[in-house]
Structures are given as structure tokens and as C-alpha cells.
Design a protein around this motif. Structure first.
Motif, PDB file in Angstrom:
ATOM      1  N   ILE A   1       4.085   5.081 -20.261  1.00  0.00           N
ATOM      2  CA  ILE A   1       3.366   6.301 -19.882  1.00  0.00           C
ATOM      3  C   ILE A   1       2.176   5.909 -19.012  1.00  0.00           C
ATOM      4  O   ILE A   1       1.467   4.963 -19.335  1.00  0.00           O
ATOM      5  CB  ILE A   1       2.908   7.103 -21.121  1.00  0.00           C
ATOM      6  N   LYS A   2       2.006   6.642 -17.896  1.00  0.00           N
ATOM      7  CA  LYS A   2       0.942   6.258 -16.965  1.00  0.00           C
ATOM      8  C   LYS A   2       0.367   7.472 -16.265  1.00  0.00           C
ATOM      9  O   LYS A   2       1.111   8.319 -15.776  1.00  0.00           O
ATOM     10  CB  LYS A   2       1.521   5.294 -15.924  1.00  0.00           C
ATOM     11  N   THR A   3      -0.978   7.554 -16.253  1.00  0.00           N
ATOM     12  CA  THR A   3      -1.611   8.501 -15.330  1.00  0.00           C
ATOM     13  C   THR A   3      -2.519   7.778 -14.347  1.00  0.00           C
ATOM     14  O   THR A   3      -2.934   8.346 -13.359  1.00  0.00           O
ATOM     15  CB  THR A   3      -2.453   9.587 -16.046  1.00  0.00           C
ATOM     16  N   GLY A   4      -2.851   6.512 -14.628  1.00  0.00           N
ATOM     17  CA  GLY A   4      -3.733   5.784 -13.716  1.00  0.00           C
ATOM     18  C   GLY A   4      -3.740   4.300 -14.013  1.00  0.00           C
ATOM     19  O   GLY A   4      -2.895   3.789 -14.768  1.00  0.00           O
ATOM     20  N   GLY A   5      -4.718   3.614 -13.434  1.00  0.00           N
ATOM     21  CA  GLY A   5      -4.781   2.160 -13.504  1.00  0.00           C
ATOM     22  C   GLY A   5      -4.878   1.605 -14.920  1.00  0.00           C
ATOM     23  O   GLY A   5      -4.415   0.483 -15.181  1.00  0.00           O
ATOM     24  N   LEU A   6      -5.456   2.367 -15.849  1.00  0.00           N
ATOM     25  CA  LEU A   6      -5.545   1.923 -17.242  1.00  0.00           C
ATOM     26  C   LEU A   6      -4.174   1.506 -17.773  1.00  0.00           C
ATOM     27  O   LEU A   6      -4.031   0.487 -18.459  1.00  0.00           O
ATOM     28  CB  LEU A   6      -6.125   3.055 -18.104  1.00  0.00           C
TER      29      LEU A   6
ATOM     30  N   SER B   1      -2.767   8.064  -4.294  1.00  0.00           N
ATOM     31  CA  SER B   1      -3.956   8.279  -5.126  1.00  0.00           C
ATOM     32  C   SER B   1      -3.888   9.561  -5.939  1.00  0.00           C
ATOM     33  O   SER B   1      -3.221  10.519  -5.559  1.00  0.00           O
ATOM     34  CB  SER B   1      -5.173   8.372  -4.187  1.00  0.00           C
ATOM     35  N   ARG B   2      -4.619   9.547  -7.060  1.00  0.00           N
ATOM     36  CA  ARG B   2      -4.977  10.817  -7.671  1.00  0.00           C
ATOM     37  C   ARG B   2      -5.841  11.569  -6.659  1.00  0.00           C
ATOM     38  O   ARG B   2      -6.649  10.951  -5.961  1.00  0.00           O
ATOM     39  CB  ARG B   2      -5.821  10.581  -8.939  1.00  0.00           C
ATOM     40  N   LEU B   3      -5.688  12.875  -6.579  1.00  0.00           N
ATOM     41  CA  LEU B   3      -6.546  13.656  -5.693  1.00  0.00           C
ATOM     42  C   LEU B   3      -7.686  14.198  -6.540  1.00  0.00           C
ATOM     43  O   LEU B   3      -7.510  15.161  -7.286  1.00  0.00           O
ATOM     44  CB  LEU B   3      -5.755  14.790  -5.034  1.00  0.00           C
TER      45      LEU B   3
ATOM     46  N   ILE C   1       2.959  15.887  -1.981  1.00  0.00           N
ATOM     47  CA  ILE C   1       2.208  16.163  -3.200  1.00  0.00           C
ATOM     48  C   ILE C   1       3.112  15.853  -4.381  1.00  0.00           C
ATOM     49  O   ILE C   1       4.213  16.390  -4.493  1.00  0.00           O
ATOM     50  CB  ILE C   1       1.756  17.643  -3.237  1.00  0.00           C
ATOM     51  N   GLY C   2       2.670  14.923  -5.227  1.00  0.00           N
ATOM     52  CA  GLY C   2       3.492  14.552  -6.378  1.00  0.00           C
ATOM     53  C   GLY C   2       3.165  13.143  -6.823  1.00  0.00           C
ATOM     54  O   GLY C   2       2.210  12.536  -6.314  1.00  0.00           O
ATOM     55  N   TYR C   3       3.935  12.666  -7.784  1.00  0.00           N
ATOM     56  CA  TYR C   3       3.766  11.306  -8.283  1.00  0.00           C
ATOM     57  C   TYR C   3       5.109  10.608  -8.154  1.00  0.00           C
ATOM     58  O   TYR C   3       6.105  11.103  -8.676  1.00  0.00           O
ATOM     59  CB  TYR C   3       3.308  11.329  -9.750  1.00  0.00           C
TER      60      TYR C   3
ATOM     61  N   LEU D   1      -5.204  -3.672  -3.726  1.00  0.00           N
ATOM     62  CA  LEU D   1      -4.569  -4.952  -4.074  1.00  0.00           C
ATOM     63  C   LEU D   1      -3.094  -4.945  -3.663  1.00  0.00           C
ATOM     64  O   LEU D   1      -2.588  -5.943  -3.138  1.00  0.00           O
ATOM     65  CB  LEU D   1      -4.703  -5.230  -5.581  1.00  0.00           C
ATOM     66  N   TYR D   2      -2.412  -3.808  -3.903  1.00  0.00           N
ATOM     67  CA  TYR D   2      -1.026  -3.703  -3.411  1.00  0.00           C
ATOM     68  C   TYR D   2      -1.025  -3.880  -1.888  1.00  0.00           C
ATOM     69  O   TYR D   2      -0.158  -4.541  -1.323  1.00  0.00           O
ATOM     70  CB  TYR D   2      -0.397  -2.337  -3.733  1.00  0.00           C
ATOM     71  N   GLY D   3      -2.010  -3.245  -1.235  1.00  0.00           N
ATOM     72  CA  GLY D   3      -2.098  -3.334   0.226  1.00  0.00           C
ATOM     73  C   GLY D   3      -2.236  -4.783   0.677  1.00  0.00           C
ATOM     74  O   GLY D   3      -1.525  -5.238   1.579  1.00  0.00           O
TER      75      GLY D   3
HETATM   76  P1  ADP Z   1      -7.167   5.386 -10.999  1.00  0.00           P
HETATM   77  O1  ADP Z   1      -6.862   4.653 -12.266  1.00  0.00           O
HETATM   78  O2  ADP Z   1      -8.595   5.798 -10.852  1.00  0.00           O
HETATM   79  O3  ADP Z   1      -6.230   6.521 -10.727  1.00  0.00           O
HETATM   80  P2  ADP Z   1      -6.303   2.899  -9.687  1.00  0.00           P
HETATM   81  O4  ADP Z   1      -6.274   2.515  -8.255  1.00  0.00           O
HETATM   82  O5  ADP Z   1      -6.983   1.967 -10.636  1.00  0.00           O
HETATM   83  O6  ADP Z   1      -6.946   4.362  -9.762  1.00  0.00           O
HETATM   84  O7  ADP Z   1      -4.828   3.077 -10.245  1.00  0.00           O
HETATM   85  C1  ADP Z   1      -3.991   4.092  -9.795  1.00  0.00           C
HETATM   86  C2  ADP Z   1      -2.550   3.678 -10.038  1.00  0.00           C
HETATM   87  O8  ADP Z   1      -1.719   4.836 -10.007  1.00  0.00           O
HETATM   88  C3  ADP Z   1      -1.996   2.752  -8.994  1.00  0.00           C
HETATM   89  O9  ADP Z   1      -1.003   1.954  -9.583  1.00  0.00           O
HETATM   90  C4  ADP Z   1      -1.388   3.725  -7.979  1.00  0.00           C
HETATM   91  O10 ADP Z   1      -0.407   3.154  -7.186  1.00  0.00           O
HETATM   92  C5  ADP Z   1      -0.825   4.765  -8.900  1.00  0.00           C
HETATM   93  N1  ADP Z   1      -0.715   6.107  -8.312  1.00  0.00           N
HETATM   94  C6  ADP Z   1      -1.710   7.013  -8.151  1.00  0.00           C
HETATM   95  N2  ADP Z   1      -1.232   8.165  -7.636  1.00  0.00           N
HETATM   96  C7  ADP Z   1       0.093   7.984  -7.464  1.00  0.00           C
HETATM   97  C8  ADP Z   1       1.165   8.810  -6.969  1.00  0.00           C
HETATM   98  N3  ADP Z   1       0.926  10.043  -6.560  1.00  0.00           N
HETATM   99  N4  ADP Z   1       2.420   8.286  -6.954  1.00  0.00           N
HETATM  100  C9  ADP Z   1       2.645   7.019  -7.381  1.00  0.00           C
HETATM  101  N5  ADP Z   1       1.695   6.204  -7.844  1.00  0.00           N
HETATM  102  C10 ADP Z   1       0.432   6.661  -7.894  1.00  0.00           C
END
Ligand code: ADP
Length: 475
Positions: A15-20, A296-298, A349-351, A380-382
Motif C-alpha cells: 500500500i502506498k500514497t507517498g515516499g513513506l 507527483s502528488r498535486l 491525472i491519476g496514479y 533520485l529516479y531522474g
Molecule cells: P511524497 O512522499 O511527498 O509524495 P516523494 O518524492 O518522497 O514525495 O515520494 C513520492 C513517491 O510517489 C515517488 O515514488 C513517486 O514516484 C510516487 N508518485 C507520486 N505521484 C505519483 C503518480 N501520480 N503516479 C505514480 N507514482 C507517483
């Protein structure tokens, strides 16, 4: 092997919403070579229970904040997990924190107090013969655990509170104090009170033995009123206990040599093909300037409103933007509108994890104009995929990108572009720099090559965590 419990509300690949989630998923593997064996405690969201199977019930709690809870021990996706099954808290449609309409679940304080309560029980009692020497708590969702443990007296494990984003405090009304099983005498400025409310994050920050955040620069910034989000005073008092340990990325999942999104990357032709494919996928025409991406998250944090204002500086010079993101409805609408107005801008717009790989594979540059950024992963991916990072001078972005100053260019060490402050004017300047560097192919290739040589995995940071575990461990 020494034992530690990692407590988190999200974890890759479950489960993932962000970098955590990326960090929580990577730590067990990264720390194993140092002799630390991590088990990860996660809430039993429906998707997790479905993915990991039933496992074995190893602990029960008849009254876990309003209903029964069962702790299941299970191995899945290469991770040793404890999954907390508590249908009254977690069995619902929607995200980990938000309902389908995008609003916080009203009982979030209780949902994550329950997670923290079980973490404390595992820490204090152990599970069978498995008793952790360290409980490592991630963000506010695990913030009550160090406090609960500190109330349990001798025999408790050492505790670490890691801040992945200081913006999220996990606030609850003071009236919920007893229901959250918090001691009344510690509701105060020196305790878990935050301006008359209960703060789960502050509970962790006052009670944990040691504090970490995800980059050295963000650790310094957190001590200032500008970035400390009201916790800077407390952190200044605890500055000796706070360390900044840079995140790594999963270099197996993000490997340009094996990623199907970018076959044959080693030859420049591979990148060229991936770029052509990306343009096609986003409906962008051929152009002279760099193809820039945002994944990115918007949200306000990410500074993308500023990017919308600065877009003319990019597209008027032949640059292009492909954006993938979701979140704030107004920003989503603003980017859709920008895409309608500029043929060189295209937006999804989406994930979409797979699409994000294809984007890094094909991009010339990745934009990260964050107002604050604890670490940041997309730069870092970049770096690893030859997409030159154009980033704000803040937090982990400072620590991971070597800006193309004249001297850094002359010395051949630059990896990207940094700008400051986060204004449309400064970002427009950075985008113009990017276009002009891109138009000197030798220099651009050097930036890409330098970036691809950077060590962006966990090799450097894992030993720092292991050393911290060694320090706080209580057998
Ligand atoms: P944050 O945790 O503040 O959202 P980070 O850069 O630490 O920012 O981590 C974001 C992670 O979520 C990265 O792995 C990024 O690739 C991923 N991510 C964010 N938005 C999307 C998206 N719309 N689709 C796919 N991956 C996403």
C-alpha cells in the motif's frame, strides 16, 4: 540477528500514497546485512489482508478502541509482517487516510492509536520468542507508540520516531484524550499537547529516545520556524537527538539496465526511443527543447502552482511538459487547462506506477519545484534514468542534486539545476537555464552521465540506521 519492529501505515509493494511507503518497504532489506532483522507492523486494510492471506493469529485484543483486534503474523512480498486485523477500524472502502470523497476518516486518531497500541504491546510483551530491541515509528500514524511504551516502565525496547513529513501532525480534539488512552498528566506543552489539541506526531517527538528525518538539510530546516510547522522549539531542545538520514531508492525496481520501459538504455538510442514513445503516449509533437516531466502528488507543498505560472518560459523555447499526478482538485483543473492552452503540455491525472517508469525512461529532465521537501524520491529516479533534475533549493533536494554552477560545470561534477526561492520568476529562470544547457549537447550529456553515476540506493544510509538502532537498542 537482532530484532526491530517497524511501525508504518503504508509499505511498498502492499500500500502506498507517498515516499513513506517506499522507505518502509526498503528498510528491512537494507538493514539485514547489518544484522538487524525487521518485522513490519501494518494496519489490516482490506487490500492488504487480501494480498497477504491469513497467516497466523499471534496476539488478540478484545477491546481495541471500540472492537476486537487480531494480530496476524505473515510473510508476503519478501517482508515479515504483523498485520493488524480490526474490521471496525480498517475494513472500509477508500484510501488509508481518506474516504472516497477525499476527506479524512473522522476516526483517524483512533485508527492509528490502535496501530500504535499494538506496536507498544509487541514491544513490551514480545510475540512468542520474538521481542524487539527497537521499535521504529514512522510519522504521526505511529506517533503514540513511543508514548505508550514510555508509560510501560522498565523492560521496554528503545524507540525511534522518524519524520517523513512534518506537515502532518495527526491532530485530535482534547476531549478524545481518555479514549486514546493517553495519560492526563502529559497533556501539556512539554507533552503531547499542540495548541489545545492532541498531536500524535508530537507524542512521538517528545517520547521517543531518538528522532530522525529523511535528509540532513531537512533536519536543519526543521529547527527553524519557517519549516518546523510549530515543532521547531521542541526540536531545538532535542537537537542532540535528531539526525537526518538520506533516503535511498530501490535500485532493483528502478534499474535502467533492466527496466522494460527503457530497453537498451546503455546506448543513447535507447533513451531516444523511450523519448519518442513517451511523446507519442502523451500526444506531444516533435520539438527542439527538452521533454520535462513531473510525477507527483498535486499539493501546495510541491510548488506546482508556481510551475503553471512559469510554463511559458519552457514552452516558448521549445520545451515540453508531461505531468502525471493527482490530489488537489484545483491544481488538477489548472493543469488540464494548461494542457488545453499549450500544445507542448500534456497531463495525466491519476496514479500509475508503470507509466511513471516510462516517463523517467523517456524524459530529458524531471521538475521538482517543492516549497519544502523532506527528501524527495523523483529527483533520485531522474538521476538514475538520465532525466536531469531541476529542483528547488530545499530539504533533501539540496542534498541530492549538485547544481550546475559555472564552477561545477567547469569541474565536471554538476548533476542538475537548483533554484531559489520558489517563485515563478526563479523557476522560469531555471527552466531557461535548462533549455540553454540542453541545447549544448555535450554539457547535457555530462549532466546525465554524472547523475547516472551517483549512488542513489540504500548502501550509504542503511549503516546510519543500523548504527542508530545499535545506540538505542534495549535488549
Ligand atoms: P511524497 O512522499 O511527498 O509524495 P516523494 O518524492 O518522497 O514525495 O515520494 C513520492 C513517491 O510517489 C515517488 O515514488 C513517486 O514516484 C510516487 N508518485 C507520486 N505521484 C505519483 C503518480 N501520480 N503516479 C505514480 N507514482 C507517483
Amino acid at each position: 540477528m537482532r530484532k526491530a519492529l517497524s511501525v508504518t501505515s503504508e509499505c511498498v509493494p502492499l500500500i502506498k500514497t507517498g515516499g513513506l511507503a517506499d522507505v518502509a518497504g526498503a528498510l528491512p532489506g537494507a538493514l539485514a546485512p547489518s544484522g538487524w532483522h525487521l518485522r513490519t507492523l501494518l494496519p489490516g486494510y482490506p487490500s492488504i489482508l487480501k494480498a497477504v492471506g491469513k497467516g497466523k493469529v499471534v496476539m488478540e485484543d478484545a477491546d481495541l478502541f471500540g472492537g476486537p483486534g487480531k494480530l496476524r503474523s505473515v510473510t508476503a512480498a519478501g517482508l515479515k509482517l504483523f498485520v493488524l486485523e480490526a474490521p471496525h477500524l480498517y475494513d472500509r472502502e477508500g484510501g488509508p487516510y481518506l474516504d472516497a470523497a477525499g476527506k479524512d476518516w473522522p476516526d483517524n486518531p483512533r485508527r492509528f492509536a490502535a496501530l500504535s497500541w499494538m506496536a507498544a504491546r509487541i514491544g513490551a510483551e514480545g510475540v512468542g520468542t520474538w521481542k524487539p530491541e527497537v521499535v521504529h515509528c514512522h510519522d504521526w500514524q505511529a506517533g503514540f507508540a513511543p508514548l505508550y511504551l514510555s508509560e510501560m516502565g522498565e523492560g521496554r525496547p528503545g524507540t525511534i520516531m522518524s519524520v517523513h513529513n512534518m506537515a502532518f501532525h495527526g491532530l485530535a480534539p482534547a476531549a478524545e484524550r481518555a479514549a486514546l488512552r493517553l495519560p492526563a498528566r502529559r497533556f501539556g506543552q512539554d507533552g503531547y499537547e499542540f495548541w489545545g489539541k492532541i498531536s500524535a506526531l508530537k507524542a512521538g517527538l517528545v517520547a521517543a529516545d531518538r528522532l530522525t528525518t529523511v535528509s540532513p538539510s531537512y533536519a536543519r530546516e526543521l529547527l527553524t520556524p519557517e519549516f518546523g510547522m510549530g515543532m521547531d522549539g521542541l526540536l531545538r531542545q532535542r537537537a542532540q537527538d535528531l539526525s537526518g538520514i538520506l533516503n535511498g531508492i530501490d535500485t532493483g525496481a528502478w534499474d535502467p539496465a533492466t527496466d522494460p520501459a527503457i530497453a537498451n538504455f546503455k546506448s543513447p538510442a535507447g533513451k531516444k526511443r523511450a523519448k519518442a514513445a513517451l511523446r507519442e503516449e502523451f500526444g506531444l509533437p516533435e520539438a527542439d527543447g527538452p521533454l520535462c516531466i513531473v510525477v507527483s502528488r498535486l499539493s501546495e507543498q510541491k510548488g506546482l502552482d508556481v510551475l503553471i505560472e512559469a510554463l511559458p518560459a519552457l514552452v516558448d523555447q521549445g520545451g515540453q511538459l508531461a505531468l502525471l499526478g493527482s490530489g488537489d482538485r484545483a491544481l488538477e483543473a489548472a493543469f488540464r487547462k494548461a494542457a488545453e492552452a499549450h500544445p507542448y503540455v500534456s497531463v495525466r491525472i491519476g496514479y500509475d506506477e508503470d507509466l511513471s517508469h516510462r516517463m523517467f525512461a523517456g524524459a530529458d529532465a524531471v521538475l521538482v519545484p517543492s516549497r519544502f521537501e523532506p527528501c524527495g524520491l523523483t529527483q533520485l529516479y531522474g538521476l538514475r534514468y538520465g532525466a536531469v533534475p531541476v529542483v528547488a533549493h530545499t530539504g533533501g533536494l539540496i542534498d541530492t542534486v549538485i547544481p550546475a554552477s559555472p564552477m561545477a560545470l567547469r569541474s565536471g561534477i554538476a548533476t542538475g539545476i537548483q533554484f531559489h526561492p520558489v517563485t515563478s520568476h526563479a523557476l522560469a529562470g531555471a527552466l531557461m537555464d535548462a533549455v540553454s544547457l540542453y541545447k549544448s549537447p555535450g554539457i547535457w550529456a555530462m549532466l546525465q552521465k554524472n547523475g547516472m553515476k551517483q549512488a542513489v540506493g540504500w548502501e550509504a544510509s542503511a549503516p546510519d540506521y543500523a548504527a542508530l538502532y545499535d545506540e538505542v537498542a534495549r535488549p
